[in-house]
Write a protein that holds these residues in place. Structure first.
Motif, PDB file in Angstrom:
ATOM      1  N   THR A   1       5.829  -4.420  -6.756  1.00 47.43           N
ATOM      2  CA  THR A   1       5.307  -3.168  -7.303  1.00 47.43           C
ATOM      3  C   THR A   1       5.869  -2.889  -8.698  1.00 47.43           C
TER       4      THR A   1
ATOM      5  N   LYS B   1       0.833  -1.206   0.000  1.00 48.53           N
ATOM      6  CA  LYS B   1       0.000   0.000   0.000  1.00 48.53           C
ATOM      7  C   LYS B   1       0.861   1.247   0.000  1.00 48.53           C
ATOM      8  N   GLN B   2       1.959   1.185   0.737  1.00 41.09           N
ATOM      9  CA  GLN B   2       2.870   2.321   0.795  1.00 41.09           C
ATOM     10  C   GLN B   2       3.546   2.557  -0.550  1.00 41.09           C
TER      11      GLN B   2
ATOM     12  N   ASN C   1       1.094   4.220  -3.111  1.00 38.84           N
ATOM     13  CA  ASN C   1       0.336   5.327  -2.537  1.00 38.84           C
ATOM     14  C   ASN C   1      -0.222   6.226  -3.642  1.00 38.84           C
ATOM     15  N   SER C   2      -1.053   7.166  -3.248  1.00 36.42           N
ATOM     16  CA  SER C   2      -1.751   7.996  -4.233  1.00 36.42           C
ATOM     17  C   SER C   2      -0.780   8.792  -5.111  1.00 36.42           C
ATOM     18  N   ARG C   3       0.300   9.275  -4.521  1.00 37.19           N
ATOM     19  CA  ARG C   3       1.282  10.042  -5.293  1.00 37.19           C
ATOM     20  C   ARG C   3       1.921   9.172  -6.368  1.00 37.19           C
ATOM     21  N   ASN C   4       2.338   7.971  -5.995  1.00 39.51           N
ATOM     22  CA  ASN C   4       2.964   7.071  -6.961  1.00 39.51           C
ATOM     23  C   ASN C   4       1.967   6.622  -8.025  1.00 39.51           C
ATOM     24  N   ARG C   5       0.709   6.440  -7.633  1.00 45.12           N
ATOM     25  CA  ARG C   5      -0.314   6.041  -8.606  1.00 45.12           C
ATOM     26  C   ARG C   5      -0.551   7.147  -9.627  1.00 45.12           C
ATOM     27  N   LYS C   6      -0.545   8.398  -9.181  1.00 43.03           N
ATOM     28  CA  LYS C   6      -0.740   9.519 -10.102  1.00 43.03           C
ATOM     29  C   LYS C   6       0.417   9.607 -11.097  1.00 43.03           C
TER      30      LYS C   6
ATOM     31  N   SER D   1       0.119   6.832 -13.539  1.00 48.87           N
ATOM     32  CA  SER D   1      -0.966   7.074 -14.500  1.00 48.87           C
ATOM     33  C   SER D   1      -0.496   7.985 -15.627  1.00 48.87           C
TER      34      SER D   1
END
Length: 265
Positions: A97, A6-7, A10-15, A18
């Motif tokens: 990951t 999950k770490q 995280n949202s930053r890495n997912r953005k 993307s």
């Protein structure tokens, strides 16, 4: 392990990821249109060269590997996670990951290549030879991903900044080819040198162009098996270095050590 994953995702890495995937899709479209307008690509070459975007996929995956395994932010994260997790768990969370990221990028690339095939190079159906060329191109990209990224993973740890890690990771593309080229000078007189690890970094190029065996002196099944074997060796060494030898220092640690040395002096 789930907390570590999950770490890593995280949202930053997912953005960021993307944007990478979107950029890959857009570049594929541009390459198809450019190839059609300049008449440098046709349906067969488009499939054989995997849309001429293998370099882009390798660049993006190298960035992901470099930022996961080197740099101040990565070191700080590892140091914090070591309070509750083993180094081996941290290592494999990063590897998982990276692998998931690569497979998603590969899927995006395949979809984009097939889509552009029908939109830009529609004169031949995606069957028979063309489908086979695409399959071989994908296999070549996978084989190269494993050997190259495991090599980068093994040697990237000394880089202290994320941009330095990315620069060095990208430079490894040319470094490995230069070393392989030097070995090739002696391959003709010293046959056993064909088994040097750098010769196997040409696996993707040889899968795309069978005549490359004149350079490597390796048959296709041998270079595929050898590249995967060396990838495993590099991976094991990377694991050993990460778990037993890496010191995850940050700027704060270095500054504190310098201050301590000054006081002692």
């Amino acid at each position: 392990m789930s907390d570590l994953l999950k770490q890593e995702m995280n949202s930053r890495n997912r953005k960021i990821f993307s944007f990478m995937a979107l950029g890959l899709f857009i570049v594929t479209i541009i390459m198809a249109i450019t190839g059609m307008e300049t008449r440098t690509l046709d349906g067969w070459k488009w499939m054989n060269q995997f849309g001429a975007i293998t370099g882009v996929i390798e660049l993006l995956t190298t960035i992901i590997v470099a930022t996961r395994f080197a740099g101040q932010e990565s070191n700080a994260q590892v140091k914090e996670n070591m309070k509750n997790h083993s180094k081996s768990s941290i290592f494999f969370s990063k590897v998982i990951t990276i692998l998931i990221s690569y497979l998603i990028l590969l899927l995006v690339a395949i979809i984009a290549v097939i889509l552009m095939k029908y939109l830009v190079f529609p004169h031949k159906p995606l069957a028979g030879t063309l489908a086979q060329e695409l399959s071989w191109a994908v296999l070549g990209n996978i084989a190269y991903f494993f050997i190259f990224q495991s090599f980068v993973m093994m040697i990237i740890g000394f880089c202290k900044t994320w941009y330095g890690a990315i620069a060095f990771g990208v430079a490894c593309t040319w470094i490995t080819e230069i070393i392989a080229g030097i070995f090739m000078i002696f391959i003709y007189t010293h046959r056993k040198l064909i088994y040097n690890p750098f010769n196997f970094f040409f696996v993707e190029k040889q899968i795309q162009d069978g005549m490359k065996h004149m350079m490597t002196r390796l048959q296709l099944p041998m270079i595929i098996k050898g590249s995967l074997l060396y990838a495993l060796i590099f991976f094991i060494i990377a694991f050993i270095i990460f778990v037993y030898f890496r010191k995850f220092n940050t700027w704060n640690d270095d500054e504190e050590k310098n201050n301590q040395d000054t006081k002692e002096a």
